[in-house]
Structure formats: structure tokens, C-alpha cells
Design a protein around this motif. Structure first.
Motif, PDB file in Angstrom:
ATOM      1  N   ASP A 184      10.124  10.751  48.514  1.00 24.95           N
ATOM      2  CA  ASP A 184       8.806  10.556  47.896  1.00 24.95           C
ATOM      3  C   ASP A 184       8.635   9.163  47.310  1.00 24.95           C
ATOM      4  N   ILE A 185       9.456   8.228  47.738  1.00 25.41           N
ATOM      5  CA  ILE A 185       9.444   6.902  47.124  1.00 25.41           C
ATOM      6  C   ILE A 185       8.130   6.176  47.356  1.00 25.41           C
ATOM      7  N   GLY A 186       7.396   6.551  48.393  1.00 21.99           N
ATOM      8  CA  GLY A 186       6.091   5.948  48.631  1.00 21.99           C
ATOM      9  C   GLY A 186       5.092   6.239  47.527  1.00 21.99           C
ATOM     10  N   MET A 187       5.355   7.274  46.710  1.00 18.19           N
ATOM     11  CA  MET A 187       4.462   7.612  45.600  1.00 18.19           C
ATOM     12  C   MET A 187       4.420   6.505  44.554  1.00 18.19           C
ATOM     13  N   THR A 188       5.425   5.647  44.523  1.00 19.69           N
ATOM     14  CA  THR A 188       5.425   4.542  43.555  1.00 19.69           C
ATOM     15  C   THR A 188       4.318   3.543  43.855  1.00 19.69           C
ATOM     16  N   GLN A 189       3.731   3.606  45.034  1.00 20.02           N
ATOM     17  CA  GLN A 189       2.669   2.676  45.411  1.00 20.02           C
ATOM     18  C   GLN A 189       1.274   3.197  45.064  1.00 20.02           C
ATOM     19  N   LEU A 190       1.180   4.422  44.559  1.00 21.05           N
ATOM     20  CA  LEU A 190      -0.122   4.993  44.240  1.00 21.05           C
ATOM     21  C   LEU A 190      -0.610   4.545  42.859  1.00 21.05           C
ATOM     22  N   PRO A 191      -1.930   4.485  42.665  1.00 22.52           N
ATOM     23  CA  PRO A 191      -2.451   4.196  41.327  1.00 22.52           C
ATOM     24  C   PRO A 191      -1.997   5.264  40.330  1.00 22.52           C
ATOM     25  N   ASP A 192      -1.643   4.849  39.127  1.00 23.37           N
ATOM     26  CA  ASP A 192      -1.162   5.792  38.117  1.00 23.37           C
ATOM     27  C   ASP A 192      -2.168   6.904  37.851  1.00 23.37           C
ATOM     28  N   GLU A 193      -3.449   6.540  37.809  1.00 17.40           N
ATOM     29  CA  GLU A 193      -4.481   7.511  37.471  1.00 17.40           C
ATOM     30  C   GLU A 193      -4.549   8.654  38.482  1.00 17.40           C
ATOM     31  N   LEU A 194      -4.182   8.364  39.714  1.00 15.66           N
ATOM     32  CA  LEU A 194      -4.263   9.382  40.755  1.00 15.66           C
ATOM     33  C   LEU A 194      -3.163  10.425  40.602  1.00 15.66           C
ATOM     34  N   LEU A 195      -1.997   9.993  40.140  1.00 16.81           N
ATOM     35  CA  LEU A 195      -0.871  10.927  39.977  1.00 16.81           C
ATOM     36  C   LEU A 195      -1.143  11.947  38.877  1.00 16.81           C
ATOM     37  N   THR A 196      -1.880  11.542  37.860  1.00 19.22           N
ATOM     38  CA  THR A 196      -2.108  12.429  36.718  1.00 19.22           C
ATOM     39  C   THR A 196      -3.527  12.992  36.686  1.00 19.22           C
ATOM     40  N   LYS A 197      -4.257  12.792  37.763  1.00 20.18           N
ATOM     41  CA  LYS A 197      -5.650  13.241  37.789  1.00 20.18           C
ATOM     42  C   LYS A 197      -5.734  14.765  37.742  1.00 20.18           C
ATOM     43  N   LYS A 198      -6.639  15.267  36.928  1.00 19.83           N
ATOM     44  CA  LYS A 198      -6.884  16.699  36.846  1.00 19.83           C
ATOM     45  C   LYS A 198      -8.190  17.013  37.559  1.00 19.83           C
ATOM     46  N   GLY A 199      -8.260  18.168  38.149  1.00 20.20           N
ATOM     47  CA  GLY A 199      -9.477  18.539  38.854  1.00 20.20           C
ATOM     48  C   GLY A 199      -9.390  18.242  40.338  1.00 20.20           C
ATOM     49  N   ARG A 200     -10.508  18.410  41.013  1.00 23.28           N
ATOM     50  CA  ARG A 200     -10.564  18.299  42.469  1.00 23.28           C
ATOM     51  C   ARG A 200     -10.392  16.853  42.930  1.00 23.28           C
ATOM     52  N   ILE A 209      -3.291   9.402  48.778  1.00 25.29           N
ATOM     53  CA  ILE A 209      -2.068  10.188  48.623  1.00 25.29           C
ATOM     54  C   ILE A 209      -1.340  10.330  49.952  1.00 25.29           C
ATOM     55  N   GLU A 210      -2.063  10.604  51.003  1.00 21.32           N
ATOM     56  CA  GLU A 210      -1.433  10.768  52.306  1.00 21.32           C
ATOM     57  C   GLU A 210      -0.775   9.472  52.779  1.00 21.32           C
ATOM     58  N   ARG A 211      -1.283   8.364  52.291  1.00 20.13           N
ATOM     59  CA  ARG A 211      -0.723   7.062  52.662  1.00 20.13           C
ATOM     60  C   ARG A 211       0.710   6.899  52.158  1.00 20.13           C
ATOM     61  N   HIS A 212       1.118   7.691  51.141  1.00 21.07           N
ATOM     62  CA  HIS A 212       2.450   7.485  50.561  1.00 21.07           C
ATOM     63  C   HIS A 212       3.561   7.753  51.568  1.00 21.07           C
ATOM     64  N   THR A 213       3.300   8.551  52.586  1.00 19.43           N
ATOM     65  CA  THR A 213       4.331   8.807  53.597  1.00 19.43           C
ATOM     66  C   THR A 213       4.612   7.546  54.410  1.00 19.43           C
ATOM     67  N   VAL A 214       3.556   6.844  54.770  1.00 18.61           N
ATOM     68  CA  VAL A 214       3.715   5.598  55.532  1.00 18.61           C
ATOM     69  C   VAL A 214       4.315   4.510  54.656  1.00 18.61           C
ATOM     70  N   GLU A 215       3.852   4.439  53.389  1.00 16.87           N
ATOM     71  CA  GLU A 215       4.401   3.452  52.454  1.00 16.87           C
ATOM     72  C   GLU A 215       5.906   3.661  52.282  1.00 16.87           C
TER      73      GLU A 215
END
Length: 374
Positions: A184-200, A209-215
Motif C-alpha cells: 500500500d506504499i502508493g497511498m503515501t502519494q494521496l492528499p492527506d484530506e482524502l485518507l481521512t475523508k468522511k462520507g461519500r 485512490i485507485e491511482r495509488h496502485t500505479v504509484e
């Protein structure tokens, strides 16, 4: 402020980019990529603040939002160093905890395998605890989100148990554990706000989020000090048995076996763990979900192997039944781990049982475990 028409990959946001509802799309500190830039232009966003612009402002423009953001970013640098040191310490402590913890054997529903598994797993972990790149990546992951870091360690342990159950020799077991630690190391490239976002999540959120696999794949694929499977697992751990996953819609044997194992461990631990946007599932419900997803999301034979070796209710642990009764786990059938034999020690009205008696939940279908007890 910089017109989006002139943006270049590699530039860093000095101020968050908000949508029309005031929600953060990209956080301050996000490094721009071609995909991000293209998306900003598609949404009609004409100007954004990047760090190089903020630094070029004159001292007299102190009220500028961009300068305020840049000053904030500068002030945060010492904090980031402190966070890095704290995360590095957390990684070291986590490895030490896993290496020195004999209770890991309780996660196996086949007790006779426990001692050998612990010995092999902890030996491999001790070797990997000295791997500079792995520890550095895990430190970044902890800095990004401690919950995500803990999840990764759980996935590594669960994946190792499955590999052990499949009777992997030391070398493939080593490669599987490395792959699970970095999946899951590609998750380090995501914006912080997206990891902790609540709701839909929006479609745009899902795309990021799907981009983290390629990253993740790109971060690992050229590393000569890692098994080749590590990059493949980072890329494929969201592929699904029926072809419904991402990023490539692979199915069945086209998905690397390690990636299938990690995907299963990832899903199980995600279900039984609390998340920013939801509470945890019970282990029983998580097992039922996995069994129901057999030959759709996952290979059913792999699910059965997983369920048969993961101890969701260790012998000796206390649980609460839907009747309100408190019981102790006395025996677990590896083919039906969610319905063990239990010994009732307290009735539903709270009365202690003077002569504890056993109930076989495999035969008592009106009773289920709903919680663990202290």
C-alpha cells in the motif's frame, strides 16, 4: 497565483484547492502530476497557488493568502522533522513488538502450527527490520496515517499465515512478507484530506485512490533490492477474481498469487478495523462476507484456506453471545471458525454460572457471537 494553463508536474501546492462546495480537492503540499493538472483544467479551475509563487512575493504582501500558506509550510518543516523522528521510532517499536511477541501464534486456528510459524515469521521480520528502504517507506506510511501503517503490519502477518498454510518454503514466504509490507506504499502519494475523508467519495476521489496502485508499482519496480513480486502486488492488490477490480481488470490466474493473498488479508483486516468513515465489523461478519465473496472477489479455495487458519476467536478468549451470555472459547473447528465450542460462565441476566457448561455453536444456530469480552 499561477494560471493552471502554465502548471508543470512536480510543482507543489502552497494552498489547498477547494471545489465549489468548499471541500478540499487537493491539499497544501500536494505535488502536482499530469493527471492532477489535467483534472484541474477539466473542472474549470483557472488559477492556483504553488509554493514557488508564494516565495517570490514581496515582504509587503504579508496579507496574501499564498504568503500565509507558504509561511505556514516553512513553519511546519521542523514539525515534519519531529513527525519523521516519531514515525521512525514507531516503526522500530512495531518491528520489535512483532519480533518479540509469542502471542502471534494465537492468530492461528491450528495450534500445532503456531510455534513453528512464530519462529519462522519472527526470524524473517528480524532480517527485514534492517532493510533501509522498507523501514523508510513504512516511516513515510506512518507519517501519512498511523492507522494505515498498523493496517499494513496486520496484513503482513495475515498474509504470512496464509503463505505458511500453503506450505511456502522460506524464500517465497520472505518475498510474500516483503510484498505485504509494501503493498500500500502508493497511498503515501494521496492528499492527506482524502485518507481521512468522511462520507461519500466522489468519482474524482475514487480516481485518485485507485491511482495509488500505479504509484506504488512505480515506486518499487526498479528496486534491485526487492523481490519483483513487491511491485506486482502493489499494482494488483485491488484486482478481483471475477475481473471487477482495478487498475487492469485482471481475473483468476492472471492475478499474481501473492497479490491474491494480500488482497484477501487486506479486505479482512479492513473489515474488522475501525476506519475514519465507519466502525469495525465483527470478525464473524467479516468471515461471512469473505465466504460469500468466494469465486467473485476472491478464489473460494483461498478464502477457505484463510478462514481455516485464521483464529478469529482464540481458545481461552472470552466472548458475548446474542443471548447476552458470556462464554469462554474451548475449541475451534478450522472448517467453521466463526462457530466454535464455548463454555458458558455467565448467564444473560448477569448471574455467574456455578457449573459452567458447553455449547457447540455449530449445532446451535440461534446463537452467535456478537462481541468479545474482557
Amino acid at each position: 497565483m499561477k494560471p493552471t494553463a502554465t502548471l508543470r508536474p512536480g510543482q507543489t501546492l502552497a494552498k489547498p484547492v477547494l471545489n465549489k462546495n468548499g471541500m478540499v480537492m487537493l491539499g497544501a503540499g500536494t505535488q502536482l502530476t499530469d493527471k492532477y493538472i489535467e483534472r484541474l483544467r477539466t473542472l474549470g479551475i483557472t488559477d492556483i497557488y504553488v509554493e514557488e509563487d508564494a516565495s517570490s512575493r514581496t515582504q509587503g504582501a504579508e496579507s496574501s493568502p499564498a504568503i500565509a500558506s507558504h509561511a505556514s509550510a516553512s513553519q511546519e518543516r521542523p514539525n515534519r522533522k519531529r513527525n519523521s523522528a516519531a514515525s521512525k521510532k514507531a516503526v522500530d517499536e512495531a518491528f520489535a513488538r512483532l519480533i518479540g511477541n509469542p502471542l502471534i501464534r494465537q492468530q492461528l486456528s491450528v495450534p500445532m502450527l503456531g510455534d513453528r510459524f512464530v519462529r519462522i515469521y519472527q526470524t524473517l521480520l528480524k532480517e527485514l527490520s534492517d532493510h533501509r528502504f522498507i523501514k523508510d517507506r513504512l516511516t513515510l506510511l506512518h507519517m501519512k496515517d498511523p492507522m494505515l501503517f498498523e493496517h499494513t503490519l496486520n496484513v503482513a502477518t495475515l498474509s504470512a499465515i496464509i503463505g505458511f498454510a500453503k506450505q511456502y518454503s522460506i524464500e517465497p514466504l520472505h518475498d510474500l512478507i516483503v510484498s505485504a509490507l509494501l503493498f500500500d506504499i502508493g497511498m503515501t502519494q494521496l492528499p492527506d484530506e482524502l485518507l481521512t475523508k468522511k462520507g461519500r467519495l466522489t468519482d474524482y476521489d475514487r480516481g485518485l485512490i485507485e491511482r495509488h496502485t500505479v504509484e506504488g508499482y512505480q515506486m518499487l519496480v526498479h528496486r534491485s533490492d526487492l523481490p519483483g513480486a513487491a511491485a506486482i502486488c502493489a499494482l494488483q492488490h485491488h484486482e478481483r477474481y471475477d475481473g471487477s477490480g482495478y487498475p487492469s481488470g485482471l481475473s483468476r490466474s492472471n492475478i499474481h498469487e501473492f497479490a491474491q493473498i494480500i488482497a484477501l488479508a487486506d479486505t479482512y483486516d479492513a473489515l474488522v478495523s475501525r476506519r475514519h468513515h465507519r466502525s469495525s465489523y465483527t470478525k464473524r461478519d467479516a468471515v461471512e462476507f469473505l465466504l460469500g465473496s468466494g469465486d467473485r472477489m476472491f478464489d473460494l479455495s483461498l478464502v477457505k484456506l484463510f478462514v481455516g487458519h485464521i483464529s478469529i476467536y482464540p481458545v481461552g478468549s472470552r466472548v458475548v453471545l446474542n443471548s447476552g451470555q458470556t462464554a469462554v472459547i474451548t475449541s475451534v473447528d478450522s472448517s467453521l471458525v466463526q462457530r466454535p465450542i464455548v463454555k458458558i460462565i455467565r448467564e444473560g441476566d448477569g448471574r455467574p454460572v456455578t457449573s459452567p457448561y458447553e455449547i457447540d455453536l455449530r449445532a446451535q444456530f440461534d446463537l452467535v457471537i456478537v462481541d468479545t469480552a474482557l
